[in-house]
Design a protein around this motif. Structure first.
Motif, PDB file in Angstrom:
ATOM      1  N   GLY A 177       0.815  -1.214   0.000  1.00 48.19           N
ATOM      2  CA  GLY A 177       0.000   0.000   0.000  1.00 48.19           C
ATOM      3  C   GLY A 177       0.845   1.259   0.000  1.00 48.19           C
ATOM      4  O   GLY A 177       0.508   2.247  -0.668  1.00 48.19           O
ATOM      5  N   VAL A 178       1.960   1.234   0.744  1.00 48.65           N
ATOM      6  CA  VAL A 178       2.884   2.370   0.743  1.00 48.65           C
ATOM      7  C   VAL A 178       3.487   2.558  -0.646  1.00 48.65           C
ATOM      8  O   VAL A 178       3.606   3.686  -1.141  1.00 48.65           O
ATOM      9  CB  VAL A 178       3.995   2.172   1.795  1.00 48.65           C
ATOM     10  N   VAL A 179       3.855   1.449  -1.284  1.00 47.44           N
ATOM     11  CA  VAL A 179       4.423   1.521  -2.638  1.00 47.44           C
ATOM     12  C   VAL A 179       3.428   2.188  -3.587  1.00 47.44           C
ATOM     13  O   VAL A 179       3.779   3.104  -4.348  1.00 47.44           O
ATOM     14  CB  VAL A 179       4.787   0.111  -3.151  1.00 47.44           C
ATOM     15  N   PRO A 207      12.238   5.309  -3.905  1.00 50.61           N
ATOM     16  CA  PRO A 207      11.437   4.992  -2.719  1.00 50.61           C
ATOM     17  C   PRO A 207      10.486   3.822  -2.939  1.00 50.61           C
ATOM     18  O   PRO A 207      10.339   2.962  -2.059  1.00 50.61           O
ATOM     19  CB  PRO A 207      10.685   6.303  -2.445  1.00 50.61           C
ATOM     20  N   ALA A 208       9.833   3.757  -4.101  1.00 45.91           N
ATOM     21  CA  ALA A 208       8.907   2.656  -4.368  1.00 45.91           C
ATOM     22  C   ALA A 208       9.639   1.316  -4.394  1.00 45.91           C
ATOM     23  O   ALA A 208       9.167   0.322  -3.815  1.00 45.91           O
ATOM     24  CB  ALA A 208       8.185   2.886  -5.694  1.00 45.91           C
ATOM     25  N   ALA A 209      10.788   1.267  -5.059  1.00 43.00           N
ATOM     26  CA  ALA A 209      11.552   0.023  -5.131  1.00 43.00           C
ATOM     27  C   ALA A 209      12.080  -0.374  -3.754  1.00 43.00           C
ATOM     28  O   ALA A 209      12.084  -1.560  -3.402  1.00 43.00           O
ATOM     29  CB  ALA A 209      12.705   0.173  -6.115  1.00 43.00           C
ATOM     30  N   ALA A 210      12.529   0.603  -2.970  1.00 38.98           N
ATOM     31  CA  ALA A 210      13.026   0.301  -1.625  1.00 38.98           C
ATOM     32  C   ALA A 210      11.922  -0.323  -0.775  1.00 38.98           C
ATOM     33  O   ALA A 210      12.158  -1.286  -0.031  1.00 38.98           O
ATOM     34  CB  ALA A 210      13.559   1.569  -0.969  1.00 38.98           C
ATOM     35  N   ARG A 267      13.169  -4.608  -9.602  1.00 45.97           N
ATOM     36  CA  ARG A 267      14.056  -4.377 -10.735  1.00 45.97           C
ATOM     37  C   ARG A 267      13.327  -3.617 -11.842  1.00 45.97           C
ATOM     38  O   ARG A 267      13.914  -2.761 -12.501  1.00 45.97           O
ATOM     39  CB  ARG A 267      14.590  -5.702 -11.275  1.00 45.97           C
ATOM     40  N   ARG A 268      12.063  -3.945 -12.035  1.00 43.71           N
ATOM     41  CA  ARG A 268      11.272  -3.253 -13.057  1.00 43.71           C
ATOM     42  C   ARG A 268      11.096  -1.783 -12.692  1.00 43.71           C
ATOM     43  O   ARG A 268      11.170  -0.902 -13.552  1.00 43.71           O
ATOM     44  CB  ARG A 268       9.908  -3.945 -13.164  1.00 43.71           C
ATOM     45  N   VAL A 269      10.869  -1.502 -11.415  1.00 42.90           N
ATOM     46  CA  VAL A 269      10.661  -0.115 -10.975  1.00 42.90           C
ATOM     47  C   VAL A 269      11.963   0.676 -11.046  1.00 42.90           C
ATOM     48  O   VAL A 269      11.981   1.827 -11.502  1.00 42.90           O
ATOM     49  CB  VAL A 269      10.082  -0.094  -9.549  1.00 42.90           C
ATOM     50  N   ASN A 270      13.053   0.082 -10.602  1.00 48.31           N
ATOM     51  CA  ASN A 270      14.329   0.798 -10.607  1.00 48.31           C
ATOM     52  C   ASN A 270      14.909   0.959 -12.006  1.00 48.31           C
ATOM     53  O   ASN A 270      15.529   1.974 -12.318  1.00 48.31           O
ATOM     54  CB  ASN A 270      15.352   0.064  -9.734  1.00 48.31           C
TER      55      ASN A 270
END
Length: 206
Positions: free
Chosen positions: A46-48, A123-126, A182-185
């Protein structure tokens, strides 16, 4: 249909809780830990999603997963019995197959890794890395529950086992979350592990 008319009930104040089949168990039961960890992973997802800026395909997958994780939590909180009065909500092999399909589909365009990926990046990937590690913990807890209760249904009133497909699902889900990081980063946003003392990055100075 789910109806929530009151948030607190006081029924769990003595360290006991009820599973989805209304059987009572301790809050330290590993199956309670397992579906609690699934809830935690869902919260991190949810945070992502709240960070925004995700690729459309990733956002669609994560939104789907949030709903399916509720199914998974319901599964883990419902012991297997031989002849249930009402068919319980379960994850099934098709759910696992879908995770594997997404791993293949989203991963086929990513470059081959030559080292381990350090958690981080955007931030999303983390946060996806955090979700991945929470799912790994949920898998360990679910296996503890399987060790305690087995993976077979019961018909004698004793606590039933854990759905083995749910165990597989957790393993594949952590794989998918790694692919999604990996897709997000993207290749340019990944930081790879450099082993040993002769790292390419300089050590911090005092």
């Amino acid at each position: 249909m789910v109806v929530i008319s009151k948030v607190y009930t006081r029924t769990g104040d003595g360290g006991r809780t009820r599973l989805s089949d209304m059987s009572e168990t301790s809050k330290t039961d590993p199956r309670v830990d397992a579906y609690g960890d699934v809830d935690e992973a869902n919260s991190v997802i949810g945070v992502v999603l709240a960070t925004g800026g995700l690729p459309d395909d990733v956002e669609r997958v994560l939104a789907f997963l949030q709903n399916e994780l509720f199914d998974l939590g319901a599964d883990l909180s419902t012991p297997l019995v031989a002849a249930p009065a009402h068919p319980p909500l379960r994850v099934v092999q098709a759910c696992v197959d879908r995770l594997e399909h997404w791993c293949d589909e989203l991963g086929e365009v990513l470059p081959t890794l030559r080292s381990f990926v350090l958690p981080g990046g955007s931030p999303a990937a983390a946060h996806l890395h955090v979700a991945r590690t929470v799912v790994r913990r949920a898998e360990r807890r679910a296996w503890e529950a399987a060790a305690a209760h087995g993976t077979e249904p019961t018909d004698d009133g004793s606590p039933g086992g854990v759905n083995p497909v749910a165990l597989t699902y957790l393993n594949r889900l952590s794989d998918l979350l790694f692919v999604l990081t990996r897709r997000v980063n993207g290749p340019d946003g990944e930081v790879l592990w450099v082993p040993g003392s002769d790292r390419a990055t300089a050590a911090p100075q005092d």
